[in-house]
Write a protein that holds these residues in place. Structure first.
Motif: not given
Length: 167
Positions: A3-5, A11-16, A142-147
């Motif tokens: 849920r956090f990820l 949130v990153s998409g919203g900031m974009a 990077f977090i998304g790709v590693a995830d």
């Protein structure tokens, strides 16, 4: 953790999206002020900063939504086990590339800060300020790709892709 990820990518998409509206605002303000005979220095530079922030902050959300372009011709021709292995290999390579991008984006911010690097335009903005969005965006990417790599290694198929299914 899931849920956090997922929230982080959202949130990153919203900031974009917010920065994309900033691009629109800077361009419209530039056009209107020019028509009124008023010069507001640095609007073009800020539109560029906002555009860069939009692109980098949208990377993780776009990736996790399955919207990045993928060439699946070779994957589709392989048996299920081969597809999985090639997909994991590609994700491992993507991890290495995004880790490198993340590292050097962060280093660029630190270097710009330590050298007091400023833009050469009318705005004279310290460059580390707009570069922060790039560093944050590449870190979340990077977090998304590693995830996604860890998920695939566990045998979990891509959630938003209908093109490739492992059997």
């Amino acid at each position: 953790m899931r849920r956090f990820l997922d929230g982080l990518y959202l949130v990153s998409g919203g900031m974009a999206a917010v920065f994309m509206v900033g691009v629109l605002g800077a361009v419209v303000l530039s056009i209107v002020s020019r028509q009124m005979g008023v010069h507001i220095g640095g609007l073009d530079a800020y539109a560029g900063y906002f555009m860069a922030a939009t692109g980098f902050l949208a990377l993780a959300h776009t990736f996790k939504s399955g919207e990045h372009i993928r060439v699946t011709l070779v994957l589709a021709a392989l048996p299920a086990k081969g597809r999985m292995r090639l997909d994991i290999f590609a994700l491992l390579v993507a991890c290495a590339i995004t880790a490198n991008l993340c590292w050097f984006s962060g280093k660029l911010v630190l270097d710009s800060f330590s050298y007091n690097d400023i833009s050469t335009g009318d705005d004279a903005t310290p460059l580390w300020i707009p570069q922060i969005a790039m560093a944050i965006g590449t870190f979340i990417f990077f977090i998304g790709v590693a995830d996604e790599t860890i998920r695939r290694m566990r045998g979990i198929p891509e959630a938003n892709s209908e093109e490739i299914h492992y059997e």
